[in-house]
Design a protein around this motif. Structure first.
Motif, PDB file in Angstrom:
ATOM      1  N   PRO A 169     -33.707  -7.765  37.082  1.00  0.00           N
ATOM      2  CA  PRO A 169     -34.210  -7.889  35.714  1.00  0.00           C
ATOM      3  C   PRO A 169     -33.355  -7.051  34.768  1.00  0.00           C
ATOM      4  O   PRO A 169     -32.961  -5.937  35.109  1.00  0.00           O
ATOM      5  CB  PRO A 169     -35.630  -7.333  35.808  1.00  0.00           C
ATOM      6  N   VAL A 170     -33.059  -7.606  33.601  1.00  0.00           N
ATOM      7  CA  VAL A 170     -32.236  -6.888  32.623  1.00  0.00           C
ATOM      8  C   VAL A 170     -32.856  -6.988  31.233  1.00  0.00           C
ATOM      9  O   VAL A 170     -33.475  -7.992  30.881  1.00  0.00           O
ATOM     10  CB  VAL A 170     -30.780  -7.406  32.593  1.00  0.00           C
ATOM     11  N   ALA A 171     -32.678  -5.933  30.456  1.00  0.00           N
ATOM     12  CA  ALA A 171     -33.244  -5.872  29.106  1.00  0.00           C
ATOM     13  C   ALA A 171     -32.468  -6.745  28.127  1.00  0.00           C
ATOM     14  O   ALA A 171     -33.048  -7.372  27.249  1.00  0.00           O
ATOM     15  CB  ALA A 171     -33.273  -4.424  28.608  1.00  0.00           C
ATOM     16  N   ASP A 172     -31.153  -6.787  28.263  1.00  0.00           N
ATOM     17  CA  ASP A 172     -30.302  -7.519  27.330  1.00  0.00           C
ATOM     18  C   ASP A 172     -29.290  -8.322  28.148  1.00  0.00           C
ATOM     19  O   ASP A 172     -28.327  -7.758  28.674  1.00  0.00           O
ATOM     20  CB  ASP A 172     -29.610  -6.519  26.398  1.00  0.00           C
TER      21      ASP A 172
ATOM     22  N   ASP B  44     -39.777   0.386  36.930  1.00  0.00           N
ATOM     23  CA  ASP B  44     -38.942   1.073  35.942  1.00  0.00           C
ATOM     24  C   ASP B  44     -37.661   1.523  36.626  1.00  0.00           C
ATOM     25  O   ASP B  44     -37.612   2.582  37.244  1.00  0.00           O
ATOM     26  CB  ASP B  44     -39.701   2.270  35.372  1.00  0.00           C
TER      27      ASP B  44
ATOM     28  N   THR C 126     -40.319 -12.114  35.516  1.00  0.00           N
ATOM     29  CA  THR C 126     -41.744 -12.011  35.857  1.00  0.00           C
ATOM     30  C   THR C 126     -42.325 -13.335  36.347  1.00  0.00           C
ATOM     31  O   THR C 126     -43.405 -13.339  36.945  1.00  0.00           O
ATOM     32  CB  THR C 126     -42.587 -11.496  34.673  1.00  0.00           C
TER      33      THR C 126
ATOM     34  N   SER D 177     -25.589  -7.133  29.623  1.00  0.00           N
ATOM     35  CA  SER D 177     -25.430  -7.000  31.071  1.00  0.00           C
ATOM     36  C   SER D 177     -24.298  -7.887  31.590  1.00  0.00           C
ATOM     37  O   SER D 177     -23.539  -7.484  32.468  1.00  0.00           O
ATOM     38  CB  SER D 177     -26.738  -7.327  31.785  1.00  0.00           C
TER      39      SER D 177
ATOM     40  N   THR E 176     -33.602 -12.216  32.446  1.00  0.00           N
ATOM     41  CA  THR E 176     -34.332 -11.518  31.391  1.00  0.00           C
ATOM     42  C   THR E 176     -35.672 -11.063  31.962  1.00  0.00           C
ATOM     43  O   THR E 176     -36.191 -11.657  32.915  1.00  0.00           O
ATOM     44  CB  THR E 176     -34.579 -12.431  30.174  1.00  0.00           C
ATOM     45  N   TYR E 177     -36.232 -10.025  31.382  1.00  0.00           N
ATOM     46  CA  TYR E 177     -37.517  -9.515  31.874  1.00  0.00           C
ATOM     47  C   TYR E 177     -38.571 -10.621  31.925  1.00  0.00           C
ATOM     48  O   TYR E 177     -39.282 -10.776  32.922  1.00  0.00           O
ATOM     49  CB  TYR E 177     -38.031  -8.372  31.004  1.00  0.00           C
ATOM     50  N   ASP E 178     -38.695 -11.384  30.838  1.00  0.00           N
ATOM     51  CA  ASP E 178     -39.714 -12.432  30.793  1.00  0.00           C
ATOM     52  C   ASP E 178     -39.516 -13.463  31.910  1.00  0.00           C
ATOM     53  O   ASP E 178     -40.467 -13.873  32.563  1.00  0.00           O
ATOM     54  CB  ASP E 178     -39.723 -13.139  29.438  1.00  0.00           C
TER      55      ASP E 178
ATOM     56  N   ARG F 243     -34.977   2.573  35.395  1.00  0.00           N
ATOM     57  CA  ARG F 243     -34.306   3.723  34.776  1.00  0.00           C
ATOM     58  C   ARG F 243     -34.905   5.038  35.238  1.00  0.00           C
ATOM     59  O   ARG F 243     -34.235   6.055  35.258  1.00  0.00           O
ATOM     60  CB  ARG F 243     -34.369   3.619  33.266  1.00  0.00           C
TER      61      ARG F 243
ATOM     62  N   ASP G 257     -29.098  -1.028  33.157  1.00  0.00           N
ATOM     63  CA  ASP G 257     -30.546  -1.068  33.321  1.00  0.00           C
ATOM     64  C   ASP G 257     -31.030  -0.128  34.416  1.00  0.00           C
ATOM     65  O   ASP G 257     -32.205  -0.162  34.787  1.00  0.00           O
ATOM     66  CB  ASP G 257     -30.998  -2.499  33.626  1.00  0.00           C
TER      67      ASP G 257
END
Length: 137
Positions: free
Chosen positions: A11-14, A67, A58, A18, A53-55, A69, A124
């Motif tokens: 999973p990545v935030a952006d 988490d 999931t 990434s 992406t995170y969404d 990080r 991430d």
């Protein structure tokens, strides 16, 4: 296609940021398996990293995301052909914005068995551990 491959789903935030990070370490984006939700990063012929992406991530399960990080959720060890290749990959990751994790105690233990490794975290917090193992002749 080879008989066995590994796909590591992260999973990545952006997603775009990434993709740029992994391209900067020398891996390629396979555009055939990349869209606004996911990107296929080709490490070699048998190893791919799917950045999700995170969404989108999931949708693969019901448990909440960890988490990455603040905690270690996995260590992705990658065998390379030489200590130089290990150093080159880590240096490229650092230049691309990654961070290095240092463990002097582990380094001494590895040296006893002919192993050389370094550890970097991607943007991430996913932990990569490229290593070289000098096998006895």
């Amino acid at each position: 296609m080879p008989s066995k491959m590994i796909f590591i789903n992260l999973p990545v935030a952006d997603l775009d940021r990434s993709k740029r990070f992994y391209e900067a370490v020398g891996w390629k984006v396979n555009q055939d398996f990349t869209d606004g939700n996911a990107a296929c990063i080709v490490v070699d012929d048998n190893i791919c990293v799917m950045l999700l992406t995170y969404d989108f991530f999931t949708t693969f399960g019901t448990r909440p995301l960890g988490d990455t990080r603040g905690t270690v959720n996995g260590v992705y060890a990658l065998a390379l052909s030489s200590p130089h290749e290990v150093d080159s990959l880590v240096e490229a990751a650092l230049q691309a914005g990654g961070t290095e994790e240092l463990s002097p105690d582990r380094r001494a233990q590895e040296a006893e068995v002919g192993m050389y490794s370094r550890t970097f975290l991607d943007l991430d917090g996913h932990q990569w551990e490229p290593f070289h193992m000098a096998y006895p002749a």
